[in-house]
Design a protein around this motif. Structure first.
Motif, PDB file in Angstrom:
ATOM      1  N   ASP A 145     -28.945  19.419  -0.971  1.00  7.85           N
ATOM      2  CA  ASP A 145     -28.556  20.835  -1.096  1.00  7.85           C
ATOM      3  C   ASP A 145     -29.783  21.739  -1.163  1.00  7.85           C
ATOM      4  OD1 ASP A 145     -25.676  20.102  -3.277  1.00  7.85           O
ATOM      5  OD2 ASP A 145     -25.994  19.905  -1.095  1.00  7.85           O
ATOM      6  N   ASN A 146     -30.865  21.210  -1.767  1.00 10.61           N
ATOM      7  CA  ASN A 146     -32.092  22.018  -1.886  1.00 10.61           C
ATOM      8  C   ASN A 146     -32.966  21.939  -0.640  1.00 10.61           C
ATOM      9  OD1 ASN A 146     -31.090  22.317  -4.366  1.00 10.61           O
ATOM     10  ND2 ASN A 146     -32.599  21.048  -5.431  1.00 10.61           N
ATOM     11  N   GLY A 147     -32.504  21.172   0.359  1.00 12.22           N
ATOM     12  CA  GLY A 147     -33.293  21.098   1.595  1.00 12.22           C
ATOM     13  C   GLY A 147     -34.530  20.233   1.461  1.00 12.22           C
ATOM     14  N   LEU A 148     -34.646  19.494   0.356  1.00  8.23           N
ATOM     15  CA  LEU A 148     -35.799  18.601   0.199  1.00  8.23           C
ATOM     16  C   LEU A 148     -35.594  17.334   1.014  1.00  8.23           C
ATOM     17  CD1 LEU A 148     -36.264  19.083  -3.653  1.00  8.23           C
ATOM     18  CD2 LEU A 148     -37.759  19.958  -1.829  1.00  8.23           C
ATOM     19  N   LEU A 149     -34.319  17.027   1.257  1.00  5.10           N
ATOM     20  CA  LEU A 149     -33.987  15.890   2.120  1.00  5.10           C
ATOM     21  C   LEU A 149     -32.973  16.343   3.159  1.00  5.10           C
ATOM     22  CD1 LEU A 149     -33.893  12.836   2.899  1.00  5.10           C
ATOM     23  CD2 LEU A 149     -31.941  12.660   1.326  1.00  5.10           C
ATOM     24  N   GLU A 150     -33.288  16.090   4.441  1.00  7.92           N
ATOM     25  CA  GLU A 150     -32.324  16.338   5.522  1.00  7.92           C
ATOM     26  C   GLU A 150     -31.902  14.956   6.010  1.00  7.92           C
ATOM     27  OE1 GLU A 150     -32.031  18.373   9.958  1.00  7.92           O
ATOM     28  OE2 GLU A 150     -33.855  18.629   8.740  1.00  7.92           O
ATOM     29  N   LEU A 151     -30.679  14.570   5.665  1.00  2.28           N
ATOM     30  CA  LEU A 151     -30.199  13.215   5.980  1.00  2.28           C
ATOM     31  C   LEU A 151     -29.112  13.302   7.048  1.00  2.28           C
ATOM     32  CD1 LEU A 151     -30.097  10.141   5.262  1.00  2.28           C
ATOM     33  CD2 LEU A 151     -28.292  10.740   3.625  1.00  2.28           C
ATOM     34  N   LYS A 170     -37.070  14.424   6.696  1.00  2.00           N
ATOM     35  CA  LYS A 170     -35.856  14.212   7.496  1.00  2.00           C
ATOM     36  C   LYS A 170     -35.676  12.707   7.643  1.00  2.00           C
ATOM     37  CE  LYS A 170     -33.401  15.902  11.635  1.00  2.00           C
ATOM     38  NZ  LYS A 170     -32.624  14.692  11.860  1.00  2.00           N
ATOM     39  N   ILE A 171     -34.509  12.247   7.296  1.00  2.00           N
ATOM     40  CA  ILE A 171     -34.201  10.826   7.478  1.00  2.00           C
ATOM     41  C   ILE A 171     -32.966  10.719   8.366  1.00  2.00           C
ATOM     42  CG2 ILE A 171     -33.596   8.627   6.400  1.00  2.00           C
ATOM     43  CD1 ILE A 171     -35.006   9.457   3.880  1.00  2.00           C
ATOM     44  N   ASP A 172     -33.130  10.024   9.503  1.00  2.00           N
ATOM     45  CA  ASP A 172     -31.998   9.713  10.376  1.00  2.00           C
ATOM     46  C   ASP A 172     -31.653   8.237  10.161  1.00  2.00           C
ATOM     47  OD1 ASP A 172     -33.697  11.834  12.430  1.00  2.00           O
ATOM     48  OD2 ASP A 172     -31.521  12.120  12.161  1.00  2.00           O
ATOM     49  N   VAL A 173     -30.363   7.943  10.137  1.00  2.00           N
ATOM     50  CA  VAL A 173     -29.921   6.549  10.000  1.00  2.00           C
ATOM     51  C   VAL A 173     -29.026   6.206  11.181  1.00  2.00           C
ATOM     52  CG1 VAL A 173     -28.667   4.882   8.578  1.00  2.00           C
ATOM     53  CG2 VAL A 173     -29.990   6.698   7.467  1.00  2.00           C
ATOM     54  N   LEU A 174     -29.308   5.069  11.807  1.00  2.00           N
ATOM     55  CA  LEU A 174     -28.522   4.605  12.959  1.00  2.00           C
ATOM     56  C   LEU A 174     -27.666   3.425  12.479  1.00  2.00           C
ATOM     57  CD1 LEU A 174     -28.216   5.268  15.926  1.00  2.00           C
ATOM     58  CD2 LEU A 174     -30.169   3.770  16.423  1.00  2.00           C
ATOM     59  N   THR A 175     -26.339   3.547  12.607  1.00  2.00           N
ATOM     60  CA  THR A 175     -25.450   2.521  12.039  1.00  2.00           C
ATOM     61  C   THR A 175     -24.156   2.409  12.825  1.00  2.00           C
ATOM     62  OG1 THR A 175     -24.201   1.925  10.039  1.00  2.00           O
ATOM     63  CG2 THR A 175     -24.477   4.269  10.489  1.00  2.00           C
ATOM     64  N   LEU A 176     -23.451   1.287  12.632  1.00  2.00           N
ATOM     65  CA  LEU A 176     -22.102   1.137  13.206  1.00  2.00           C
ATOM     66  C   LEU A 176     -21.055   1.567  12.179  1.00  2.00           C
ATOM     67  CD1 LEU A 176     -22.556  -2.337  14.934  1.00  2.00           C
ATOM     68  CD2 LEU A 176     -22.171  -0.128  16.081  1.00  2.00           C
ATOM     69  N   PHE A 177     -21.508   1.875  10.938  1.00  2.00           N
ATOM     70  CA  PHE A 177     -20.565   2.172   9.839  1.00  2.00           C
ATOM     71  C   PHE A 177     -20.945   3.455   9.092  1.00  2.00           C
ATOM     72  CE2 PHE A 177     -18.797  -1.861  10.720  1.00  2.00           C
ATOM     73  CZ  PHE A 177     -19.844  -2.721  10.963  1.00  2.00           C
ATOM     74  N   PRO A 178     -20.889   4.606   9.785  1.00  2.00           N
ATOM     75  CA  PRO A 178     -21.257   5.872   9.114  1.00  2.00           C
ATOM     76  C   PRO A 178     -20.453   6.126   7.837  1.00  2.00           C
ATOM     77  CG  PRO A 178     -20.996   6.200  11.482  1.00  2.00           C
ATOM     78  CD  PRO A 178     -20.513   4.813  11.188  1.00  2.00           C
ATOM     79  N   ALA A 179     -19.200   5.687   7.819  1.00  2.00           N
ATOM     80  CA  ALA A 179     -18.335   5.970   6.650  1.00  2.00           C
ATOM     81  C   ALA A 179     -18.865   5.290   5.392  1.00  2.00           C
ATOM     82  CB  ALA A 179     -16.913   5.499   6.939  1.00  2.00           C
TER      83      ALA A 179
END
Ligand code: 4FV
Length: 222
Positions: A27-33, A2-11
């Motif tokens: 799509d395969n659930g190997l990465l949850e972003l 699982k990778i969470d990213v904190l940003t002012l520019f999500p777009a």
């Protein structure tokens, strides 16, 4: 992972991480972003995230409050909080391999002149720089880290996309390669590669990798 990213520019994250191998890994659930808007952790009408530096000086800094509240609400026991900034240790393939074996990641991207120092002191497990140049914000560095780490996750790269023999895998640059046609505009593929003698081919490739590294990246050999 699982990778969470904190940003002012999500777009900015829409696109680079929605295609090809990264798309498939999600799509395969190997990465949850998950991409998070830092302003969601502000409480004033102007959603203020920055302020002037004490002691004067140019530009603005990211305030501690929104970052502390955001990081504390997103971070779990196994989460590694990583700050992206030019002051970080230089990101490379070894660190990408290290992170791919780590638990979850929370990537905190910078903007303006950087972060209030208390964020670095209190909340940060690691600080990474993608190179000695200054960008407008930390979104691209975060995407670089997500891409380089995700492709090393088990099951993300198919056999035909393996990361086995690539650049930096043995501390060397990749050996030169050719595909069909065997001759193009008079330019021929080296005979050794069509010899079928795999032991000789392996030996030749190692020599070529060393020669290319000596020529283009002698620093890697030190
Ligand atoms: C950067 C880098 C980087 C500095 C000012 C964002 C910018 C603004 N981050 N590797 N190089 N960040 O240039 O990671 O805060």
């Amino acid at each position: 992972m699982k990778i969470d990213v904190l940003t002012l520019f999500p777009a900015m994250f829409a696109g680079p991480l929605d295609e090809s191998i990264i798309r498939r890994a999600r799509d395969n659930g190997l990465l949850e972003l998950k991409i998070h808007q830092l302003r969601d952790w502000t409480h004033d009408r102007h959603k203020t995230v920055d302020d002037k530096p004490f002691g004067g000086g140019p530009g603005m800094l990211l305030k501690p409050e929104p970052l502390f509240e955001a990081i504390e609400s997103l971070k779990r026991k196994t989460t590694r909080v990583i700050l992206l900034s030019p002051a970080g240790r230089k990101f490379d393939q070894d660190i990408a391999r290290e992170l791919a074996q780590a638990g979850d990641l929370l990537l905190v991207t910078g903007h303006y002149e950087g972060f209030d120092e208390r964020v670095r002191e209190e909340l940060t497990d690691d600080e990474l720089s993608i190179g000695d140049y200054v960008l407008t914000n930390g979104a691209l560095p975060a995407m670089v880290v997500v891409d380089a780490v995700t492709r090393l996750l088990p099951g993300v790269l198919g056999d035909d996309e393996s990361s086995r023999d690539e650049s930096f895998s043995h501390g060397l640059l990749e050996y030169p390669q050719w595909t069909r046609p065997a001759e193009y505009r008079g330019m021929k593929v080296p005979d050794i590669l069509v010899s079928g003698n795999h032991a000789e081919i392996e030996k030749w490739r190692r020599e070529q990798a060393k020669l290319r590294t000596e020529k283009q990246r002698p620093d890697l050999l030190k």
